[in-house]
Design a protein around this motif. Structure first.
Motif, PDB file in Angstrom:
ATOM      1  N   ARG A 173       0.976  -1.270  -0.044  1.00  0.00           N
ATOM      2  CA  ARG A 173      -0.617   0.062   0.237  1.00  0.00           C
ATOM      3  C   ARG A 173       0.719   1.442  -0.383  1.00  0.00           C
ATOM      4  NH1 ARG A 173      -2.652   3.316   3.910  1.00  0.00           N
ATOM      5  NH2 ARG A 173      -4.396   4.528   3.230  1.00  0.00           N
ATOM      6  N   LEU A 174       0.795   2.338  -0.857  1.00  0.00           N
ATOM      7  CA  LEU A 174       0.987   3.194  -0.808  1.00  0.00           C
ATOM      8  C   LEU A 174       0.043   4.537  -0.989  1.00  0.00           C
ATOM      9  CD1 LEU A 174       3.632   2.471  -3.189  1.00  0.00           C
ATOM     10  CD2 LEU A 174       3.559   2.644  -1.343  1.00  0.00           C
ATOM     11  N   LEU A 175       0.366   5.946  -1.052  1.00  0.00           N
ATOM     12  CA  LEU A 175      -0.724   6.412  -0.628  1.00  0.00           C
ATOM     13  C   LEU A 175       0.529   7.888  -2.055  1.00  0.00           C
ATOM     14  CD1 LEU A 175      -1.775   8.205   2.350  1.00  0.00           C
ATOM     15  CD2 LEU A 175      -3.177   6.790   0.356  1.00  0.00           C
ATOM     16  N   LEU A 176      -0.297   8.444  -2.800  1.00  0.00           N
ATOM     17  CA  LEU A 176       0.397   9.180  -4.005  1.00  0.00           C
ATOM     18  C   LEU A 176      -0.131  10.158  -4.100  1.00  0.00           C
ATOM     19  CD1 LEU A 176       0.974   6.553  -6.502  1.00  0.00           C
ATOM     20  CD2 LEU A 176       2.527   6.461  -5.051  1.00  0.00           C
ATOM     21  N   VAL A 177       0.452  10.894  -4.523  1.00  0.00           N
ATOM     22  CA  VAL A 177       0.080  12.826  -4.510  1.00  0.00           C
ATOM     23  C   VAL A 177      -0.862  12.905  -6.324  1.00  0.00           C
ATOM     24  CG1 VAL A 177       0.187  15.099  -4.453  1.00  0.00           C
ATOM     25  CG2 VAL A 177       1.394  13.729  -3.123  1.00  0.00           C
ATOM     26  N   ALA A 178      -2.246  13.135  -5.908  1.00  0.00           N
ATOM     27  CA  ALA A 178      -3.077  13.152  -7.155  1.00  0.00           C
ATOM     28  C   ALA A 178      -2.407  14.210  -8.106  1.00  0.00           C
ATOM     29  CB  ALA A 178      -4.087  12.742  -7.064  1.00  0.00           C
ATOM     30  N   ASP A 179      -2.384  14.898  -9.159  1.00  0.00           N
ATOM     31  CA  ASP A 179      -0.955  15.875 -10.375  1.00  0.00           C
ATOM     32  C   ASP A 179      -1.893  16.184 -10.979  1.00  0.00           C
ATOM     33  OD1 ASP A 179      -0.263  18.225  -9.898  1.00  0.00           O
ATOM     34  OD2 ASP A 179       2.181  17.588  -9.704  1.00  0.00           O
ATOM     35  N   THR A 180      -2.439  17.009 -11.762  1.00  0.00           N
ATOM     36  CA  THR A 180      -3.241  17.092 -13.345  1.00  0.00           C
ATOM     37  C   THR A 180      -2.248  17.813 -13.367  1.00  0.00           C
ATOM     38  OG1 THR A 180      -4.566  19.093 -12.455  1.00  0.00           O
ATOM     39  CG2 THR A 180      -5.722  16.781 -11.903  1.00  0.00           C
ATOM     40  N   GLY A 181      -1.070  18.241 -12.682  1.00  0.00           N
ATOM     41  CA  GLY A 181      -0.158  19.621 -12.963  1.00  0.00           C
ATOM     42  C   GLY A 181       1.292  18.101 -13.692  1.00  0.00           C
ATOM     43  N   SER A 182       1.940  16.968 -13.615  1.00  0.00           N
ATOM     44  CA  SER A 182       2.501  16.731 -14.099  1.00  0.00           C
ATOM     45  C   SER A 182       1.851  14.920 -14.679  1.00  0.00           C
ATOM     46  CB  SER A 182       3.015  15.967 -12.823  1.00  0.00           C
ATOM     47  OG  SER A 182       2.357  15.464 -11.579  1.00  0.00           O
ATOM     48  N   ASP A 183       3.493  14.333 -15.310  1.00  0.00           N
ATOM     49  CA  ASP A 183       2.552  13.256 -15.904  1.00  0.00           C
ATOM     50  C   ASP A 183       3.402  11.849 -15.621  1.00  0.00           C
ATOM     51  OD1 ASP A 183       0.890  14.197 -17.784  1.00  0.00           O
ATOM     52  OD2 ASP A 183       2.950  15.015 -19.084  1.00  0.00           O
ATOM     53  N   LEU A 184       4.481  12.318 -15.348  1.00  0.00           N
ATOM     54  CA  LEU A 184       5.118  10.642 -14.384  1.00  0.00           C
ATOM     55  C   LEU A 184       5.280  10.095 -12.979  1.00  0.00           C
ATOM     56  CD1 LEU A 184       7.588   9.045 -14.960  1.00  0.00           C
ATOM     57  CD2 LEU A 184       8.907  10.580 -13.522  1.00  0.00           C
ATOM     58  N   VAL A 185       4.850   9.032 -13.482  1.00  0.00           N
ATOM     59  CA  VAL A 185       4.167   8.739 -11.681  1.00  0.00           C
ATOM     60  C   VAL A 185       5.466   7.951 -11.174  1.00  0.00           C
ATOM     61  CG1 VAL A 185       2.847   6.706 -10.942  1.00  0.00           C
ATOM     62  CG2 VAL A 185       1.903   7.936 -12.624  1.00  0.00           C
ATOM     63  N   TRP A 186       5.980   8.425  -9.885  1.00  0.00           N
ATOM     64  CA  TRP A 186       6.773   7.771  -9.185  1.00  0.00           C
ATOM     65  C   TRP A 186       6.665   7.378  -8.180  1.00  0.00           C
ATOM     66  CZ3 TRP A 186       9.215  10.028  -5.555  1.00  0.00           C
ATOM     67  CH2 TRP A 186       9.035  11.783  -5.377  1.00  0.00           C
ATOM     68  N   VAL A 187       7.294   6.908  -7.002  1.00  0.00           N
ATOM     69  CA  VAL A 187       7.415   6.134  -5.803  1.00  0.00           C
ATOM     70  C   VAL A 187       8.500   5.671  -5.224  1.00  0.00           C
ATOM     71  CG1 VAL A 187       5.315   4.333  -6.150  1.00  0.00           C
ATOM     72  CG2 VAL A 187       6.751   3.312  -5.858  1.00  0.00           C
ATOM     73  N   THR A 188       9.261   6.031  -3.827  1.00  0.00           N
ATOM     74  CA  THR A 188      10.152   6.094  -3.328  1.00  0.00           C
ATOM     75  C   THR A 188      10.097   4.235  -2.895  1.00  0.00           C
ATOM     76  OG1 THR A 188       9.304   6.160  -1.164  1.00  0.00           O
ATOM     77  CG2 THR A 188       9.473   8.248  -2.277  1.00  0.00           C
ATOM     78  N   CYS A 189      11.742   3.829  -3.269  1.00  0.00           N
ATOM     79  CA  CYS A 189      11.302   2.679  -3.110  1.00  0.00           C
ATOM     80  C   CYS A 189      13.001   2.141  -2.626  1.00  0.00           C
ATOM     81  CB  CYS A 189      12.006   2.183  -5.275  1.00  0.00           C
ATOM     82  SG  CYS A 189      10.460   1.892  -5.583  1.00  0.00           S
ATOM     83  N   SER A 190      12.374   1.050  -2.257  1.00  0.00           N
ATOM     84  CA  SER A 190      13.950   0.521  -1.486  1.00  0.00           C
ATOM     85  C   SER A 190      14.142  -0.868  -2.146  1.00  0.00           C
ATOM     86  CB  SER A 190      13.885   0.499  -0.030  1.00  0.00           C
ATOM     87  OG  SER A 190      14.408  -0.322   0.997  1.00  0.00           O
ATOM     88  N   ALA A 191      15.811  -0.724  -1.729  1.00  0.00           N
ATOM     89  CA  ALA A 191      16.164  -1.988  -2.755  1.00  0.00           C
ATOM     90  C   ALA A 191      16.517  -3.353  -1.425  1.00  0.00           C
ATOM     91  CB  ALA A 191      17.408  -2.154  -3.552  1.00  0.00           C
ATOM     92  N   CYS A 192      15.863  -3.348  -0.325  1.00  0.00           N
ATOM     93  CA  CYS A 192      16.421  -3.733   0.909  1.00  0.00           C
ATOM     94  C   CYS A 192      15.448  -5.823   0.576  1.00  0.00           C
ATOM     95  CB  CYS A 192      15.638  -3.425   2.437  1.00  0.00           C
ATOM     96  SG  CYS A 192      15.541  -4.576   3.746  1.00  0.00           S
ATOM     97  N   ARG A 193      16.664  -6.451   1.246  1.00  0.00           N
ATOM     98  CA  ARG A 193      15.595  -7.343   0.981  1.00  0.00           C
ATOM     99  C   ARG A 193      14.972  -8.032   2.308  1.00  0.00           C
ATOM    100  NH1 ARG A 193      17.630 -11.234  -3.700  1.00  0.00           N
ATOM    101  NH2 ARG A 193      18.772 -10.272  -4.519  1.00  0.00           N
TER     102      ARG A 193
END
Length: 458
Positions: A104-124
């Motif tokens: 589960r992630l919360l994303l800012v909804a934005d009509t002023g941009s195109d890219l979708v991105w999330v903060t990621c971690s490579a932790c195993r």
């Protein structure tokens, strides 16, 4: 490709680039297949109050606008929307489940941009708990970064000096977004399975969502107070990598939202609807055409022809609202900016008219950043002049005074407008001004509809 990418700021709203299968399927909470869906209705998560420090909101808005202007210079599902006001932000969030099993992630909804991105971690070895604010890519069986040679890698700006090794199997597509305030997000442009939770309690799953998996983020726009509570951005712009563009073919190339009044208690749920639904009554909508700006494909421009206060037309030259030959000027509808910013000549005329008509006493301590603040102590129902915008297409947008006179302190209300001073900038109709209306973005017909009927219907 330029290293500075078209992007946002973050005071409200965004979605993602989706490559998806030919149909979307709805699942119950028991994961039993039910039916295909024709639209998605997602709650926009909205916090209870406007930021306790309006000057903080103003500062975040200005950083966002600087970013939006910089990007210009460098050239039906219904989802709940949650506002970030109580965390010091005027943003609305969308609940997204990413990966297999879903996180589960919360994303800012934005009509002023195109890219979708999330903060990621490579932790195993990490376990995703309540305190984890990143997407754990190694915990998902469906996560896969695009190869740097994949044609989709050309959709995002790549970092300078990083060569693509076509022969290596594991040579991921690296992206680097830089902002005018020195904010930056870097990571891998990737694909993943995503799940959107609709208001009915069902969920809709899509395969092959293209998004930015950000392993490094810095700067006030994406790490400061305006970003509190969010794990990324969901872009709804007009560009090819936005969620609206990628879901468009499946859901009629149309989306709408309704931002409910943040002053109501309890705060009603706002919604983002992707696709067509009977809750949006076209016969009660007013429409204005989307204006094209040849210098950018991201923003939703509208045409303002004149401004009225108490049905009196203000003497503002039409050229004040026009887009010039360099792509400067014009007016943008932006869910990601809280306040409304207007070209300075128009702003000064409007403030002058309000100062003449508002009979309430001025506030002793003017709130920082606002030119008109009044003391409403002892006034049960303060009355303010009505403002209307005549738009292209012979439509009139008449927001209630509560959309532009806001509480900034106890017994103090301020005019929530700001002057646009950047010569290369554009005017912005922010999310406070949009409250209480259904706004429909009909991309096939290149028009934006609005109505006070049906806002917030389940």
């Amino acid at each position: 490709m330029a290293t500075t990418s078209p992007f946002l700021s973050l005071l409200l709203f965004s979605l993602f680039f989706f490559s998806f299968s030919s149909s979307a399927t709805t699942f119950s909470t028991t994961n039993r297949r039910i039916k295909k869906v024709e639209y998605l209705k997602l709650p926009l998560l909205h916090k209870d109050t406007f930021p306790s420090n309006p000057s903080q909101s103003l500062s975040s808005d200005i950083r966002r606008l600087n970013t939006l202007y910089s990007s210009l210079l460098h050239r039906s599902a219904k989802l709940p929307l949650t506002s970030g006001a109580s965390s010091g932000s005027g943003q609305y969030f969308v609940d997204l489940r990413l990966g297999t099993p879903p996180q589960r992630l919360l994303l800012v909804a934005d009509t002023g941009s195109d890219l979708v991105w999330v903060t990621c971690s490579a932790c195993r070895s990490c376990t995703r708990g309540r305190g984890n604010s990143a997407f754990l890519a190694r915990h998902s069986s469906t996560y896969f970064p695009y190869h740097c040679y994949d044609k989709k890698c050309n959709l995002v700006p790549n970092p300078k000096g990083v060569a693509c090794n076509h022969t290596r199997q594991h040579s991921p597509c690296r992206y680097e977004y830089s902002y005018s305030d020195k904010s930056e997000t870097k990571g891998f442009f990737s694909t993943e399975t995503t799940t959107l939770n609709a208001s009915s309690g069902s969920s809709v799953k899509f395969k092959k969502l293209s998004f930015g998996c950000s392993f490094e983020a810095s700067g006030p726009s994406i790490t400061g107070p305006s970003f509190n509570g969010a794990q990324g951005v969901m872009g709804l712009g007009r560009g090819s990598i936005s969620l609206a563009s990628q879901l468009g073919r499946r859901f009629g190339n149309k989306f709408s939202y309704c931002l409910m009044d943040y002053t109501l208690s309890p705060t009603p749920t706002s919604y983002l609807l992707i696709g067509r639904s009977n809750t949006v009554n076209g016969s009660k909508m007013s429409y204005t055409p989307m204006i094209n700006n040849p210098f950018t494909s991201t923003f939703y421009y509208i045409g303002i022809e004149s401004v009225y206060i108490e049905d009196v037309k203000l003497p503002i030259r039409p050229s004040v609202w026009a887009i010039d030959e360099l792509g400067n000027g014009g007016t943008v509808m932006d869910s990601g900016t809280t306040l409304t910013f207007l070209a300075e000549p128009a702003y000064r005329r409007i403030v002058r008219a309000f100062k003449r008509l508002v009979k309430l006493p001025k506030a002793d301590d003017k709130t920082m950043g606002f030119d008109l603040c009044v003391n409403v102590s002892g006034v049960v129902r303060p009355s303010f002049p009505k403002m209307s915008f005549k738009l292209s297409g012979d439509s009139v947008f008449s927001p209630p005074p509560g959309n532009y006179f806001i509480d900034t302190a106890v017994d103090v209300k301020c005019l929530a407008l700001q002057p646009l001073t950047a010569p290369s900038g554009f005017s912005v109709i922010g999310n406070l001004m949009q409250q209480g209306f259904v706004f429909e973005f009909d991309r096939d017909r290149s028009r934006i509809g609005f109505s006070r009927h049906g806002c917030g219907k389940p």
